[in-house]
Write an enzyme that holds these catalytic residues in place. Sequence first.
Site, PDB file in Angstrom:
ATOM      1  CB  CYS A  79      -0.974  -0.026   1.177  1.00 17.31           C
ATOM      2  SG  CYS A  79      -2.323   1.180   0.995  1.00 17.31           S
ATOM      3  CG  HIS A 184      -4.174  -3.229   2.557  1.00 20.41           C
ATOM      4  ND1 HIS A 184      -3.193  -2.898   3.475  1.00 20.41           N
ATOM      5  CD2 HIS A 184      -4.753  -2.061   2.186  1.00 20.41           C
ATOM      6  CE1 HIS A 184      -3.189  -1.591   3.663  1.00 20.41           C
ATOM      7  NE2 HIS A 184      -4.125  -1.062   2.885  1.00 20.41           N
ATOM      8  CD  GLU A 186      -2.424  -6.114   4.898  1.00 18.38           C
ATOM      9  OE1 GLU A 186      -2.621  -4.930   5.256  1.00 18.38           O
ATOM     10  OE2 GLU A 186      -1.825  -6.425   3.842  1.00 18.38           O
TER      11      GLU A 186
END
Length: 204
Positions: A79, A184, A186
């Site tokens: 990011c 992202h 994650e």
Amino acid sequence: MIAIVDYGVGNLFSLKSSFRMIGQDAIVSGDKDVIAKADKIILPGVGAFGDASRKLRATGLDRVVISEAANGKDVMGICLGMQLLFEKSFEYGEHEGLGLLKGQIVGMEGRIPADLKIPHIGWNALRFRKESHLTNGIREGDFVYFVHSFYADGCGDSLIATAEYGADVPAIVGKDNVMGCQFHPEKSGNVGLSILKAFCEGRK
């Protein structure tokens, strides 16, 4: 061991949890020696480019990341961390980046249709632009999760994948051992975990 750089900005522990889910040892650290000894480096980031750049330089961790990348160590920005890898940003002024990738960070306003919301928040499909080990475990059209108002421009031959949001937004970039994701991983389910796993497995 993977070092997640702690310079006061980023989703550090959700990233650490993602690495644990794929069986990889990751440590969150702002210690220069720990980061230098790691096998791979993750540069996270959430917030404004200028603030993040100042914090990274104030800690001296910018020099560690640049040095380790120059030595051939794999570095991935996520990011805002990806944006920091580029030469500069025009987010509320002009700010110097790490210069590890060619290109600059520009705002979406005026570059995407006015009816699209900024920040860009949501799931978008990946479009592959060139081969990369980072995409080995995923398919073109897989969706990943974005949260951003600025994006990389002028990436040249580092562009690996884009996503469409009124414009072709660079989603994955990489040149040699320096790479990044605008989204992202994650927060992107199994697709994101596959990308992190490919990063850990390294270039073939």
